[in-house]
Design a protein around this motif. Structure first.
Motif, PDB file in Angstrom:
ATOM      1  N   THR A   2      42.683  94.669  87.314  1.00 35.25           N
ATOM      2  CA  THR A   2      43.595  95.572  86.628  1.00 35.25           C
ATOM      3  C   THR A   2      43.515  95.367  85.119  1.00 35.25           C
ATOM      4  N   VAL A   3      43.637  96.437  84.353  1.00 38.39           N
ATOM      5  CA  VAL A   3      43.645  96.346  82.893  1.00 38.39           C
ATOM      6  C   VAL A   3      44.942  95.680  82.459  1.00 38.39           C
ATOM      7  N   GLN A   4      44.825  94.679  81.588  1.00 33.55           N
ATOM      8  CA  GLN A   4      45.999  93.959  81.127  1.00 33.55           C
ATOM      9  C   GLN A   4      45.896  93.748  79.623  1.00 33.55           C
ATOM     10  N   LYS A   5      46.847  94.300  78.882  1.00 36.32           N
ATOM     11  CA  LYS A   5      46.878  94.117  77.436  1.00 36.32           C
ATOM     12  C   LYS A   5      47.329  92.705  77.111  1.00 36.32           C
ATOM     13  N   PHE A   6      46.944  92.248  75.950  1.00 36.83           N
ATOM     14  CA  PHE A   6      47.244  90.905  75.487  1.00 36.83           C
ATOM     15  C   PHE A   6      48.741  90.719  75.243  1.00 36.83           C
ATOM     16  N   HIS A  59      38.557  76.834  83.531  1.00 37.68           N
ATOM     17  CA  HIS A  59      38.192  75.421  83.642  1.00 37.68           C
ATOM     18  C   HIS A  59      38.028  74.753  82.281  1.00 37.68           C
ATOM     19  N   THR A  60      37.794  75.553  81.238  1.00 36.65           N
ATOM     20  CA  THR A  60      37.611  74.977  79.904  1.00 36.65           C
ATOM     21  C   THR A  60      38.887  74.342  79.376  1.00 36.65           C
ATOM     22  N   ILE A  61      40.038  74.691  79.935  1.00 38.21           N
ATOM     23  CA  ILE A  61      41.286  74.033  79.520  1.00 38.21           C
ATOM     24  C   ILE A  61      42.053  73.399  80.683  1.00 38.21           C
ATOM     25  N   GLY A  82      45.038  80.676  86.181  1.00 37.73           N
ATOM     26  CA  GLY A  82      44.452  82.007  86.215  1.00 37.73           C
ATOM     27  C   GLY A  82      45.131  82.912  85.210  1.00 37.73           C
ATOM     28  N   ILE A  83      44.464  83.155  84.099  1.00 31.87           N
ATOM     29  CA  ILE A  83      44.996  84.001  83.023  1.00 31.87           C
ATOM     30  C   ILE A  83      43.926  85.021  82.683  1.00 31.87           C
ATOM     31  N   GLN A  92      42.708  85.693  69.662  1.00 34.18           N
ATOM     32  CA  GLN A  92      43.594  85.858  70.813  1.00 34.18           C
ATOM     33  C   GLN A  92      43.358  84.764  71.856  1.00 34.18           C
ATOM     34  N   ILE A  93      42.108  84.385  72.065  1.00 38.85           N
ATOM     35  CA  ILE A  93      41.813  83.278  72.982  1.00 38.85           C
ATOM     36  C   ILE A  93      42.484  82.008  72.461  1.00 38.85           C
ATOM     37  N   GLY A  94      42.384  81.785  71.156  1.00 36.71           N
ATOM     38  CA  GLY A  94      43.047  80.626  70.553  1.00 36.71           C
ATOM     39  C   GLY A  94      44.544  80.662  70.770  1.00 36.71           C
ATOM     40  N   ARG A  95      45.124  81.833  70.688  1.00 36.88           N
ATOM     41  CA  ARG A  95      46.574  81.985  70.912  1.00 36.88           C
ATOM     42  C   ARG A  95      46.935  81.694  72.364  1.00 36.88           C
ATOM     43  N   VAL A  96      46.102  82.103  73.309  1.00 33.01           N
ATOM     44  CA  VAL A  96      46.332  81.785  74.724  1.00 33.01           C
ATOM     45  C   VAL A  96      46.312  80.274  74.913  1.00 33.01           C
ATOM     46  N   VAL A  97      45.313  79.610  74.350  1.00 31.72           N
ATOM     47  CA  VAL A  97      45.210  78.151  74.479  1.00 31.72           C
ATOM     48  C   VAL A  97      46.429  77.477  73.848  1.00 31.72           C
TER      49      VAL A  97
END
Length: 112
Positions: A2-6, A59-61, A82-83, A92-97
């Motif tokens: 499914t499409v999911q906005k940030f 797995h990277t985090i 699972g994100i 944005q990846i940095g913000r997720v981390v």
């Protein structure tokens, strides 16, 4: 998928005691199982094993989080993560981390 906005504010950390051990579920966006990491004490060190679903990057985090939690809490910890958000930039990846690490730190503050 499914499409999911940030929207990193929808990232959730849920923890469940499993006897002496701890199971931590971290999800956000389109929730799924992307990786599972288990950290445990062995010979005076904390070690980890990780299983990742192909083409997923959790797995990277997940492994570093499992190691951090197991070390701080002195117990075996499994982190299932699972994100998924569509088309993330590096920022944005940095913000997720950052969001995930903040959730983990909040959990530790409440449980140490």
């Amino acid at each position: 998928m499914t499409v999911q906005k940030f929207q990193p504010e929808d990232i959730e950390l849920t923890a469940m005691d499993v006897g002496r051990d701890l199971l931590v579920l971290i999800t956000g966006g389109v929730r799924h199982i992307g990786a599972a990491s288990t950290a445990y004490a062995e010979d005076g060190n904390v070690k980890a094993q990780t299983s990742a679903v192909p083409h997923h990057k959790e797995h990277t985090i997940s492994e570093s989080i499992a190691l951090k939690l197991a070390s701080a809490l002195g117990r075996t910890v499994t982190v299932v993560m699972g994100i998924h958000y569509d088309n993330l930039s590096r920022e944005q990846i940095g913000r997720v981390v950052e969001t995930v690490n903040s959730k983990v730190d909040e959990y530790l503050l409440q449980h140490i």
